[in-house]
Design an enzyme around this catalytic site. Structure first.
Site, mmCIF file in Angstrom:
data_model
loop_
_atom_site.group_PDB
_atom_site.id
_atom_site.type_symbol
_atom_site.label_atom_id
_atom_site.label_comp_id
_atom_site.label_asym_id
_atom_site.label_seq_id
_atom_site.Cartn_x
_atom_site.Cartn_y
_atom_site.Cartn_z
ATOM 1 N N GLU A 25 9.635 9.222 -11.281
ATOM 2 C CA GLU A 25 10.274 7.999 -10.783
ATOM 3 C C GLU A 25 10.915 7.208 -11.923
ATOM 4 O OE1 GLU A 25 10.700 7.309 -7.744
ATOM 5 O OE2 GLU A 25 9.214 8.549 -6.687
ATOM 6 N N ARG A 75 4.737 0.205 5.266
ATOM 7 C CA ARG A 75 5.059 0.885 6.536
ATOM 8 C C ARG A 75 3.818 1.031 7.404
ATOM 9 N NH1 ARG A 75 4.543 6.176 7.752
ATOM 10 N NH2 ARG A 75 3.936 6.650 5.597
ATOM 11 N N CYS A 97 2.049 2.987 -4.002
ATOM 12 C CA CYS A 97 2.498 3.683 -5.214
ATOM 13 C C CYS A 97 3.489 2.836 -5.997
ATOM 14 C CB CYS A 97 3.150 5.028 -4.861
ATOM 15 S SG CYS A 97 1.958 6.259 -4.336
ATOM 16 N N HIS A 156 5.829 11.230 -8.276
ATOM 17 C CA HIS A 156 5.513 11.472 -6.872
ATOM 18 C C HIS A 156 5.462 12.974 -6.599
ATOM 19 C CE1 HIS A 156 6.147 7.446 -4.699
ATOM 20 N NE2 HIS A 156 5.030 7.955 -4.240
HETATM 21 N N1 PCA Z 1 1.088 7.717 -1.838
HETATM 22 C C1 PCA Z 1 1.386 6.407 -1.309
HETATM 23 C C2 PCA Z 1 0.234 5.542 -1.739
HETATM 24 C C3 PCA Z 1 -0.829 6.468 -2.205
HETATM 25 C C4 PCA Z 1 -0.180 7.771 -2.326
HETATM 26 O O1 PCA Z 1 -0.684 8.812 -2.802
HETATM 27 C C5 PCA Z 1 2.768 5.890 -1.718
HETATM 28 O O2 PCA Z 1 3.672 6.697 -1.962
HETATM 29 O O3 PCA Z 1 2.945 4.676 -1.789
#
Ligand code: PCA
Length: 203
Positions: A81, A91, A144, A163
């Site tokens: 990211e 959401r 996140c 991610h």
């Molecule tokens: N993904 C979520 C929160 C925790 C995770 O593993 C996100 O992308 O915000």
């Protein structure tokens, strides 16, 4: 001298039984990657407590580099990211039942923060190792992104977020995280600037 890297993932959320990000952080706990010992930690998927848990771990471990992992179930492959936004727009409720909408991560802070990790070099290293990888320009607006934005306010020289697509099995997540961390350490701590290649996207 062996330094420390802090590697975090998240507990399961949204009704899932597992979260590969947390599982990978624990699997890599104690490993030596590019002369750095991995300190693995699972963060709660809870707006009210996740940033403080991260800050406490940074304070306790004094890491040279922090990489936070999270699951992005609808994506494919690895997504380093580039930017965190100072906005929460949940959401779904978090694991404590909270669903904040349109509130800042930190009131008064800048609208966005850029990673200090070499995301292009990380994506290139992942691709060279046979993994799908794309630099991402949005970490979403859920926990996140909140943790990523809070991370960028902490006094850590090199920090960022990766991610994980929902298509990745845990073995590939662990292998790819190793590759991404090694590339981040090599470039950020030794070589200097990120690759000067385009990673721009048109959605
Ligand atoms: N993904 C979520 C929160 C925790 C995770 O593993 C996100 O992308 O915000």
């Amino acid at each position: 001298m062996v330094g420390t890297v802090l590697l975090t993932g998240f507990e399961p959320f949204g009704g899932d039984a597992r979260n590969p990000s947390g599982d990978a952080a624990l699997a890599l706990q104690g490993e030596l990657i590019a002369d750095h010992r991995v300190h693995g930690l699972v963060l709660p998927c809870v707006f009210a407590t996740a940033p403080a848990a991260l800050a406490a771990a940074v304070q306790a471990t004094q890491p040279a580099l922090v990489l936070c992992l999270g699951l992005a179930a609808s994506r494919r492959g690895f997504h380093p990211e580039r930017v965190a936004i100072n906005l929460i727009d949940a959401r779904i409720p978090d694991n404590a039942g909270a669903q904040p909408v349109d509130v800042p991560v930190q009131a008064g802070a800048a609208p966005a923060a850029f990673t200090t990790l070499p995301v292009k070099a990380m994506a290139a290293a992942l691709q060279a190792a046979g993994h799908g990888a794309t630099v991402s320009y949005s970490a979403g607006s859920y926990v996140c992104n909140q943790v990523f934005f809070a991370l960028m306010q902490l006094p850590v020289p090199h920090a960022g977020f990766l991610h994980l697509g929902g298509d990745l099995a845990l073995d590939e997540v662990i292998a790819g995280t190793r590759v991404a961390l090694a590339a981040a350490l090599a470039v950020a701590l030794v070589q200097g600037p990120d690759l000067m290649v385009s990673a721009g996207v048109v959605d």
